[in-house]
Design an enzyme around this catalytic site. Sequence first.
Site, short mmCIF file in Angstrom:
data_model
loop_
_atom_site.label_atom_id
_atom_site.label_comp_id
_atom_site.label_asym_id
_atom_site.label_seq_id
_atom_site.Cartn_x
_atom_site.Cartn_y
_atom_site.Cartn_z
N ASP A 1 -2.72 -1.61 10.06
CA ASP A 1 -2.76 -1.64 8.59
C ASP A 1 -3.24 -2.97 8.04
O ASP A 1 -3.43 -3.10 6.82
CB ASP A 1 -1.36 -1.38 8.02
CG ASP A 1 -0.91 0.06 8.20
OD1 ASP A 1 -1.73 0.91 8.59
OD2 ASP A 1 0.28 0.33 7.95
N MET B 1 5.34 0.32 3.46
CA MET B 1 4.40 -0.15 2.45
C MET B 1 3.55 -1.32 2.96
O MET B 1 2.92 -2.03 2.18
CB MET B 1 5.15 -0.55 1.18
CG MET B 1 5.89 0.64 0.55
SD MET B 1 6.46 0.30 -1.11
CE MET B 1 4.92 0.41 -2.03
N LYS C 1 0.84 -1.21 0.00
CA LYS C 1 0.00 0.00 0.00
C LYS C 1 0.86 1.24 0.00
O LYS C 1 2.04 1.23 0.42
CB LYS C 1 -0.96 0.03 1.20
CG LYS C 1 -0.30 0.04 2.59
CD LYS C 1 0.16 1.39 3.11
CE LYS C 1 0.82 1.28 4.48
NZ LYS C 1 1.59 2.45 4.88
O1 C5P Z 1 -0.82 -1.12 14.71
P1 C5P Z 1 0.63 -1.37 14.48
O2 C5P Z 1 1.14 -2.56 15.28
O3 C5P Z 1 1.01 -1.47 13.06
O4 C5P Z 1 1.38 -0.10 15.05
C1 C5P Z 1 2.77 -0.09 15.23
C2 C5P Z 1 3.13 1.13 16.06
O5 C5P Z 1 2.92 2.32 15.30
C3 C5P Z 1 2.31 1.32 17.31
O6 C5P Z 1 2.88 0.62 18.40
C4 C5P Z 1 2.39 2.82 17.53
O7 C5P Z 1 3.64 3.17 18.09
C5 C5P Z 1 2.40 3.36 16.11
N1 C5P Z 1 1.05 3.74 15.63
C6 C5P Z 1 0.44 4.85 16.16
N2 C5P Z 1 -0.80 5.21 15.71
C7 C5P Z 1 -1.43 4.49 14.76
C8 C5P Z 1 -0.82 3.36 14.19
C9 C5P Z 1 0.43 3.00 14.66
O8 C5P Z 1 0.99 5.53 17.02
N3 C5P Z 1 -2.63 4.89 14.34
#
Ligand code: C5P
Length: 310
Positions: free
Chosen positions: A142, A105, A15
Amino acid sequence: MSADPAGVTVRVPAKVNVQLAVGAARADGFHDLANVFLAVGLYDEVTAAPADELRITCVGPDAARVPLDATNLAARAALALAERHGVDPAVHLHIAKDIPVAGGMAGGSADGAAALVACDALWGTGASRDELLAICAELGSDVPFSLVGGAALGTGRGEKLTPVEVGGTFHWVFAVADGGLSTPAVYGEFDRLTAGTDIPEPTASPDLLAALRSGDPGALAATLSNDLQPAALSLRPSLADTLAAGTAAGALAALVSGSGPTTAFLAADEEAAEKVAAGLAASGTCRDTRVAVSPAPGARAVRRTYSPPG
Ligand code: C5P
């Protein structure tokens, strides 16, 4: 031939975020987003096959940088589905990786969504779309988008999706940087850079949504935005040279993809994209370049085998 497949291969796209509006940090540490995802035709393939125990293998140019333990989202997806349905998670997940690793991505998220669809088909667990989406949202912000593909607005932390209409094919060039950037580190840098400022509620840009609907690359170029770009550039200043090189080579617009360090360049058409890719390669400001079109479909099974390999 048995009715149960011995292997299921799922193809899943990368993406790019055509708009990434980031709000203030929430109490849980995440940030509320208005995240307009566009799936692009760079794909990983994940094959699920029966095994004695859960294991992961990976091939591809960046395979050495892919974790093969339980931190891999593909493993976590298999375990989550197995637990919900009381299935033994003894599965071999083989990842053919073409999406840049830790590149902004959603390559790790893509493998999570693909493993989920592959295991569901292999095990015959018959999870509903809603259940698959719920598991994806548990795995990461994501991951739901990797399942659905196309184009969508993600709100909340990015996991609540609303489909977005796209009126044509967009041509992209991606410049792959050396090494990755940690998503939490980039959000942390965003917090540092915006400390003490008034951060508005993130909202989707009506002009950007209209540009996607129109299919006009010039209109889309004028509306692309990424609130994480200053943070990614702060952590990796050399990305500014890559952005400038792509613009000099004729890109309509240049931006950091998600949390980076992959950079994305929108081109007017296929021929222009090839020129931008050649210009970026000649500039020496990136490790590799990739040309891809959008939108692209989400995670879906592309092959089933009915006898064990070899
Ligand atoms: O949801 P995911 O595990 O991909 O997120 C990884 C990190 O990215 C989270 O621990 C956080 O630090 C940051 N993040 C965030 N806000 C979001 C998505 C991700 O702060 N909306």
